[in-house]
Design a protein around this motif. Structure first.
Motif, PDB file in Angstrom:
ATOM      1  N   SER A 152      56.100  17.445  56.298  1.00 33.55           N
ATOM      2  CA  SER A 152      55.763  17.375  54.876  1.00 33.55           C
ATOM      3  C   SER A 152      56.956  17.777  54.012  1.00 33.55           C
ATOM      4  O   SER A 152      57.880  18.450  54.488  1.00 33.55           O
ATOM      5  N   ASN A 153      56.903  17.354  52.761  1.00 33.67           N
ATOM      6  CA  ASN A 153      57.938  17.708  51.805  1.00 33.67           C
ATOM      7  C   ASN A 153      57.388  18.806  50.901  1.00 33.67           C
ATOM      8  O   ASN A 153      56.452  18.579  50.146  1.00 33.67           O
ATOM      9  N   ASN A 154      57.952  20.004  51.003  1.00 38.35           N
ATOM     10  CA  ASN A 154      57.452  21.119  50.205  1.00 38.35           C
ATOM     11  C   ASN A 154      58.246  21.310  48.924  1.00 38.35           C
ATOM     12  O   ASN A 154      58.236  22.388  48.336  1.00 38.35           O
ATOM     13  N   GLY A 155      58.991  20.309  48.514  1.00 40.56           N
ATOM     14  CA  GLY A 155      59.768  20.407  47.286  1.00 40.56           C
ATOM     15  C   GLY A 155      61.169  20.930  47.554  1.00 40.56           C
ATOM     16  O   GLY A 155      62.153  20.232  47.394  1.00 40.56           O
ATOM     17  N   SER A 156      61.249  22.174  48.026  1.00 40.50           N
ATOM     18  CA  SER A 156      62.575  22.739  48.310  1.00 40.50           C
ATOM     19  C   SER A 156      63.045  22.399  49.720  1.00 40.50           C
ATOM     20  O   SER A 156      64.240  22.366  49.989  1.00 40.50           O
ATOM     21  N   HIS A 157      62.111  22.181  50.631  1.00 43.98           N
ATOM     22  CA  HIS A 157      62.523  21.807  51.981  1.00 43.98           C
ATOM     23  C   HIS A 157      61.523  20.869  52.647  1.00 43.98           C
ATOM     24  O   HIS A 157      60.358  20.800  52.247  1.00 43.98           O
ATOM     25  N   ILE A 158      62.029  20.145  53.651  1.00 45.84           N
ATOM     26  CA  ILE A 158      61.163  19.328  54.504  1.00 45.84           C
ATOM     27  C   ILE A 158      60.714  20.236  55.642  1.00 45.84           C
ATOM     28  O   ILE A 158      61.538  20.901  56.274  1.00 45.84           O
ATOM     29  N   SER A 159      59.411  20.263  55.872  1.00 46.39           N
ATOM     30  CA  SER A 159      58.878  21.100  56.939  1.00 46.39           C
ATOM     31  C   SER A 159      58.459  20.210  58.111  1.00 46.39           C
ATOM     32  O   SER A 159      57.688  19.261  57.933  1.00 46.39           O
ATOM     33  N   ILE A 160      58.995  20.511  59.277  1.00 51.09           N
ATOM     34  CA  ILE A 160      58.686  19.712  60.470  1.00 51.09           C
ATOM     35  C   ILE A 160      58.085  20.640  61.519  1.00 51.09           C
ATOM     36  O   ILE A 160      58.747  21.585  61.973  1.00 51.09           O
ATOM     37  N   GLY A 161      56.843  20.393  61.876  1.00 57.68           N
ATOM     38  CA  GLY A 161      56.183  21.205  62.898  1.00 57.68           C
ATOM     39  C   GLY A 161      56.883  21.025  64.234  1.00 57.68           C
ATOM     40  O   GLY A 161      57.334  19.930  64.568  1.00 57.68           O
ATOM     41  N   ALA A 162      56.954  22.111  65.002  1.00 58.40           N
ATOM     42  CA  ALA A 162      57.721  22.085  66.246  1.00 58.40           C
ATOM     43  C   ALA A 162      57.168  21.081  67.259  1.00 58.40           C
ATOM     44  O   ALA A 162      57.885  20.632  68.148  1.00 58.40           O
ATOM     45  N   LEU A 163      55.876  20.741  67.131  1.00 58.27           N
ATOM     46  CA  LEU A 163      55.287  19.829  68.116  1.00 58.27           C
ATOM     47  C   LEU A 163      55.366  18.358  67.684  1.00 58.27           C
ATOM     48  O   LEU A 163      54.758  17.498  68.324  1.00 58.27           O
ATOM     49  N   CYS A 164      56.105  18.068  66.615  1.00 62.31           N
ATOM     50  CA  CYS A 164      56.292  16.660  66.240  1.00 62.31           C
ATOM     51  C   CYS A 164      57.114  15.968  67.318  1.00 62.31           C
ATOM     52  O   CYS A 164      58.120  16.508  67.794  1.00 62.31           O
ATOM     53  N   THR A 165      56.692  14.770  67.689  1.00 59.02           N
ATOM     54  CA  THR A 165      57.440  14.035  68.715  1.00 59.02           C
ATOM     55  C   THR A 165      58.689  13.410  68.098  1.00 59.02           C
ATOM     56  O   THR A 165      58.793  13.260  66.877  1.00 59.02           O
ATOM     57  N   HIS A 166      59.602  13.000  68.978  1.00 57.38           N
ATOM     58  CA  HIS A 166      60.813  12.321  68.501  1.00 57.38           C
ATOM     59  C   HIS A 166      60.419  11.044  67.767  1.00 57.38           C
ATOM     60  O   HIS A 166      61.044  10.661  66.787  1.00 57.38           O
ATOM     61  N   LYS A 167      59.355  10.388  68.250  1.00 55.94           N
ATOM     62  CA  LYS A 167      58.895   9.156  67.603  1.00 55.94           C
ATOM     63  C   LYS A 167      58.478   9.443  66.150  1.00 55.94           C
ATOM     64  O   LYS A 167      58.852   8.722  65.231  1.00 55.94           O
ATOM     65  N   GLN A 168      57.697  10.523  65.978  1.00 60.29           N
ATOM     66  CA  GLN A 168      57.276  10.904  64.613  1.00 60.29           C
ATOM     67  C   GLN A 168      58.487  11.160  63.720  1.00 60.29           C
ATOM     68  O   GLN A 168      58.530  10.715  62.579  1.00 60.29           O
ATOM     69  N   CYS A 169      59.461  11.909  64.259  1.00 62.13           N
ATOM     70  CA  CYS A 169      60.645  12.253  63.453  1.00 62.13           C
ATOM     71  C   CYS A 169      61.455  11.002  63.132  1.00 62.13           C
ATOM     72  O   CYS A 169      62.033  10.892  62.061  1.00 62.13           O
ATOM     73  N   ALA A 170      61.507  10.053  64.068  1.00 58.85           N
ATOM     74  CA  ALA A 170      62.292   8.838  63.851  1.00 58.85           C
ATOM     75  C   ALA A 170      61.641   7.951  62.797  1.00 58.85           C
ATOM     76  O   ALA A 170      62.318   7.313  62.004  1.00 58.85           O
ATOM     77  N   GLU A 171      60.301   7.933  62.789  1.00 59.67           N
ATOM     78  CA  GLU A 171      59.592   6.979  61.934  1.00 59.67           C
ATOM     79  C   GLU A 171      59.143   7.559  60.596  1.00 59.67           C
ATOM     80  O   GLU A 171      58.663   6.824  59.735  1.00 59.67           O
TER      81      GLU A 171
END
Lengths: 282, 156
Positions: free
Chosen positions: A63-82
């Motif tokens: 998610s985009n929290n305004g000041s930073h993008i927050s990426i949960g540690a369990l996001c897959t590489h596919k999620q991060c790529a897409e």
């Protein structure tokens, strides 16, 4: 290949995972398993107990929290790529995620697992350093944050303490990170990078106002390249200034050598890929 | 440990050691030997199957991680004796030589088309980066995937 025997627990809360991890450092966290299981099959890793955290769905969001993008540690590489959020705000990270392994590996492997494992040949670290990310970790005494610059401390070593879990990766939202990329020279079979270079750059009036460069795959662990950064900061951005800065790649750093790629060749390719990455965002 | 999963539409429950790999479980306990073990190091893709609808290398997952999962292997692709369009396309375009990589190639290709129904040749080649053909028969594999994409687009 059969890993050594182990016990298996699938946890339903982070607290449960932390408490099990603290019961013994022979206990390992299992997320996507795409770094840990190969290591277990080679018996490089012989955990007593596997703590499966893959059911903790609250760590699977971007998610985009305004000041930073927050990426949960369990996001897959596919999620991060897409992810549109990542592609727009920190493309170096989606670039890196999209060239990890192959599609099947990207379906299972997680960003938190990859960063906790800290393989010298991993893709994310170069991008994470370029993007000035922050790691959010939790342990039994509470949480803390670790800057990317302080996170990679050695071969398969990070600043994560025993009993601490990486829960989130934060990438600052700013124009520099929105103008970033990661380029890679992959080993053709394993897809690990011989050289991976992440760059984030901001410019004003054709001059480089700020730049961060991170390398994966080049040294025993990922590093920021101050030589390149200092050579380009304040300079007009053109092909000769970029080439001159890229010449500084990995200067003064210990560079890996293996039976595929010698130190000399890896050093030469670090310059080539630094030049390509900087050119791409200039 | 007890592990239950639905494989090709059939529920299975077994008692397995935690270290049992999913591919080993499918082949040795469920006797579904269509899924092959090639490199056993997550590189070659011979063991590619679908877990909850996504292509996964079954040599790099423990059976217990698939507890409660819905799994499709090469044996589950055909319906009522009718080959899946991807299987047909591999047959018609000589997309296999020795056949060892074929189940993984087909499972990977089916997943690829789900995400990208009309891939270019370059996208097909990138999409199959995780699957090796040691006969080096890539040309006809790519042709097969292209043909399957066309026939599936045509409503086949």
């Amino acid at each position: 290949m059969y890993p050594a025997e182990f016990d298996y627990v699938k946890v339903s809360s982070l607290e449960e995972a932390i408490s099990l991890k603290q019961q013994g450092d022979e206990n390992s966290i299992l997320a996507g398993g795409h770094s840990l299981i190969p290591a277990m099959k080679l018996r490089l890793s012989t955990p007593k107990k596997l703590i499966d955290i893959s059911g903790l769905n609250q760590y699977k969001n971007i998610s985009n929290n305004g000041s930073h993008i927050s990426i949960g540690a369990l996001c897959t590489h596919k999620q991060c790529a897409e992810s549109d959020v990542i592609q727009q705000n920190c493309p170096a990270l989606s670039d890196a995620a999209s060239v990890i392994g192959d599609p099947h590996v990207r379906n299972k492997g997680t960003i938190g697992g990859a960063l906790a494992h800290s393989d010298p040949q991993a893709d994310y670290p170069g991008a994470i350093l370029a993007l000035n990310a922050t790691m959010v970790v939790k342990g039994s005494s509470g949480g803390r944050t670790i800057a990317a610059d302080d996170y990679f401390t050695g071969l398969w070593e990070t600043a994560l303490g025993e009993g601490e879990l990486l829960t989130e990766i934060r990438i600052p939202v700013n124009p520099m990170n929105a103008n970033s990329c990661y380029v890679k020279f992959p080993q053709p079979a394993s897809r690990y990078p011989y050289v991976g270079c992440g760059v984030a750059l901001s410019s004003s009036g054709g001059n480089c106002s700020d730049i961060r460069v991170g390398f994966s795959g080049v040294g025993e662990w990922a590093f920021r390249d101050a030589g390149i950064e200092n050579a380009l900061k304040g300079q007009a951005l053109n092909s000769s200034s970029i080439a001159a800065a890229a010449e500084k790649a990995a200067e003064g750093k210990a560079v890996l050598s293996d039976h595929f790629v010698s130190e000399e060749y890896r050093r030469a390719m670090s310059k080539v890929f630094a030049k390509r990455a900087i050119t791409k965002v200039s | 440990m007890k592990v239950s999963m639905r494989v090709n539409g059939v529920d299975h429950e077994h008692d397995v050691e935690p270290r049992t790999l999913l591919v080993q479980h499918l082949r040795e306990n469920l006797r579904l030997t269509g899924t092959h073990v090639g490199c056993d190091t997550s590189q070659c893709g011979a063991c590619t199957i679908h877990v909850n609808g996504e292509a996964v290398k079954a040599c790099t997952m423990f059976a217990i991680q698939a507890d409660g999962a819905e799994i499709t292997t090469i044996e589950g692709l055909a319906t009522n004796g009718e080959l899946h369009p991807m299987q047909k396309a591999f047959w018609e375009n000589h997309g296999l030589q020795c056949g060892y990589c074929t189940p993984g190639m087909i499972m990977a290709s089916v997943d690829m088309l789900k995400n990208n129904p009309n891939p270019t040749e370059e996208e097909i080649r990138h999409g199959l980066e995780g699957n090796f053909c040691r006969c080096t028969g890539y040309h006809n594999i790519v042709k097969s995937v292209k043909a399957a994409a066309e026939s599936m687009q045509g409503g086949a």
